[in-house]
Write a protein that holds these residues in place. Structure first.
Motif, mmCIF file in Angstrom:
data_model
loop_
_atom_site.group_PDB
_atom_site.id
_atom_site.type_symbol
_atom_site.label_atom_id
_atom_site.label_comp_id
_atom_site.label_asym_id
_atom_site.label_seq_id
_atom_site.Cartn_x
_atom_site.Cartn_y
_atom_site.Cartn_z
ATOM 1 N N THR A 175 8.634 -17.730 -7.187
ATOM 2 C CA THR A 175 8.251 -18.776 -8.136
ATOM 3 C C THR A 175 7.495 -18.207 -9.332
ATOM 4 O O THR A 175 7.166 -18.948 -10.257
ATOM 5 N N ASP A 176 7.225 -16.896 -9.313
ATOM 6 C CA ASP A 176 6.387 -16.246 -10.328
ATOM 7 C C ASP A 176 7.216 -15.195 -11.078
ATOM 8 O O ASP A 176 7.575 -14.167 -10.507
ATOM 9 N N ASP B 30 5.711 -33.857 -7.868
ATOM 10 C CA ASP B 30 5.283 -32.486 -7.571
ATOM 11 C C ASP B 30 6.280 -31.780 -6.667
ATOM 12 O O ASP B 30 6.601 -30.596 -6.870
ATOM 13 N N GLU C 75 9.481 -30.855 -8.659
ATOM 14 C CA GLU C 75 9.279 -29.721 -9.556
ATOM 15 C C GLU C 75 9.188 -28.414 -8.773
ATOM 16 O O GLU C 75 9.757 -27.394 -9.192
ATOM 17 N N ALA C 76 8.506 -28.432 -7.642
ATOM 18 C CA ALA C 76 8.412 -27.225 -6.818
ATOM 19 C C ALA C 76 9.774 -26.816 -6.280
ATOM 20 O O ALA C 76 10.095 -25.617 -6.216
ATOM 21 N N THR D 208 11.769 -25.242 -9.108
ATOM 22 C CA THR D 208 11.226 -23.921 -9.425
ATOM 23 C C THR D 208 11.682 -22.884 -8.405
ATOM 24 O O THR D 208 12.113 -21.779 -8.763
ATOM 25 N N THR D 209 11.584 -23.218 -7.130
ATOM 26 C CA THR D 209 11.943 -22.270 -6.074
ATOM 27 C C THR D 209 13.448 -22.105 -5.941
ATOM 28 O O THR D 209 13.957 -20.977 -5.877
ATOM 29 N N LEU E 56 15.182 -22.050 -10.452
ATOM 30 C CA LEU E 56 14.635 -21.041 -11.356
ATOM 31 C C LEU E 56 14.461 -19.701 -10.642
ATOM 32 O O LEU E 56 14.655 -18.641 -11.251
ATOM 33 N N GLY E 57 14.107 -19.730 -9.372
ATOM 34 C CA GLY E 57 13.967 -18.480 -8.625
ATOM 35 C C GLY E 57 15.233 -17.643 -8.642
ATOM 36 O O GLY E 57 15.216 -16.473 -9.063
ATOM 37 N N ARG F 206 16.051 -16.332 -12.194
ATOM 38 C CA ARG F 206 15.194 -15.217 -12.609
ATOM 39 C C ARG F 206 15.515 -13.945 -11.835
ATOM 40 O O ARG F 206 15.480 -12.834 -12.396
ATOM 41 N N SER G 198 19.297 -29.290 -6.335
ATOM 42 C CA SER G 198 19.085 -27.859 -6.574
ATOM 43 C C SER G 198 20.241 -27.033 -6.021
ATOM 44 O O SER G 198 20.662 -26.043 -6.632
#
Length: 254
Positions: free
Chosen positions: A60-61, A102, A105-106, A109-110, A113-114, A117, A155
């Protein structure tokens, strides 16, 4: 993809399908790197599975992904297989925004977007390898929705279409894009799923996946028998029956 002789990075593989797949791939003669967030868990996995390499990564980062990619490629310049495995699944009630925003969105992201990326971090390197594979992980719920998990369904549908699109774009390279489409499997993805009578035993799932990878090296989608009911509902013309059956029978569909 070839079933042996690869160097494989599986971020998000400290439990469940990812760890089971890592062990099976190592047993087939592959070098496997397991990625996860918890260093103590990675240390335990390395101790219990001699030969498995590990790297800390939080998918996630973006900064963690970049650092992990640099570390993996420095230690394993022959890396030729990426399996973006990390994913979360949460029950949501979309009647009340405060109960789902929340979580949604999590999940995006996981689960979306994970992988994006991760692929971005490795795709240039993979194109330098003579035989490379990106093995994405979607779900049977990319093709038939479980009412309780809207963001997860969406997702995984995104991962399916991303896989389809990348396969077209990378057709002029050495990189194959293969999509793994799990059904409900007995993992801890949702509370109670490990005991669900509707979920496929983990060992049986991974064994069938390995057999499909070995016997169908040119497959673009890896579908165990248990997922075909969900995957092909529209093509069969019984999509509405599939959706009704899924939501009536399985509170833990994956």
């Amino acid at each position: 993809m070839n079933i042996t002789g690869n160097t494989v990075f599986i971020p998000g593989s400290t439990s469940g399908i990812g760890l089971a797949l890592a062990r099976e791939l190592q047993a087939k003669g592959n070098t496997v790197i397991v990625g996860g967030r918890r260093t103590e868990l990675l240390a335990r996995i390395a101790a219990e599975n001699p030969g498995l390499d590990t790297v800390r990564i939080d998918t996630t980062d973006p900064a963690s992904i970049a650092a992990a990619a640099k570390e993996v490629l420095a230690k394993h310049p022959d890396l030729n297989v990426l399996v973006p495995m990390a994913g979360i699944m949460r029950v949501e009630d979309w009647h009340r925004p405060e109960s789902f925003v929340d979580s949604a969105e999590a999940t995006v992201t996981t689960n979306v977007l994970g992988p994006i990326r991760l692929i971005a971090a490795f795709v240039e390197h993979l194109q330098t390898r003579p035989d490379a594979t990106i093995l994405t992980v979607s779900s049977g719920l990319a093709f038939a929705p479980l009412k309780a998990t809207p963001s997860y369904n969406a997702s995984k549908a995104a991962i399916h279409m991303l896989s389809e699109s990348l396969r077209l774009q990378l057709a002029d390279t050495s990189v194959k894009v293969v999509e793994l489409e799990p059904p409900s499997v007995r993992t801890a993805l949702l509370p109670g799923q490990e005991e669900s009578e509707f979920a496929m035993p983990l060992d049986a799932f991974v064994s069938e996946v390995m057999e499909l990878l070995e016997t169908q090296p040119d497959a673009t989608e890896i579908q165990v028998e248990n997922v075909k009911f969900l995957r092909h509902g529209e093509a069969r013309g019984d999509y509405h029956h599939v959706v009704a059956t899924l939501n009536a029978a399985d509170p833990h569909g994956k």
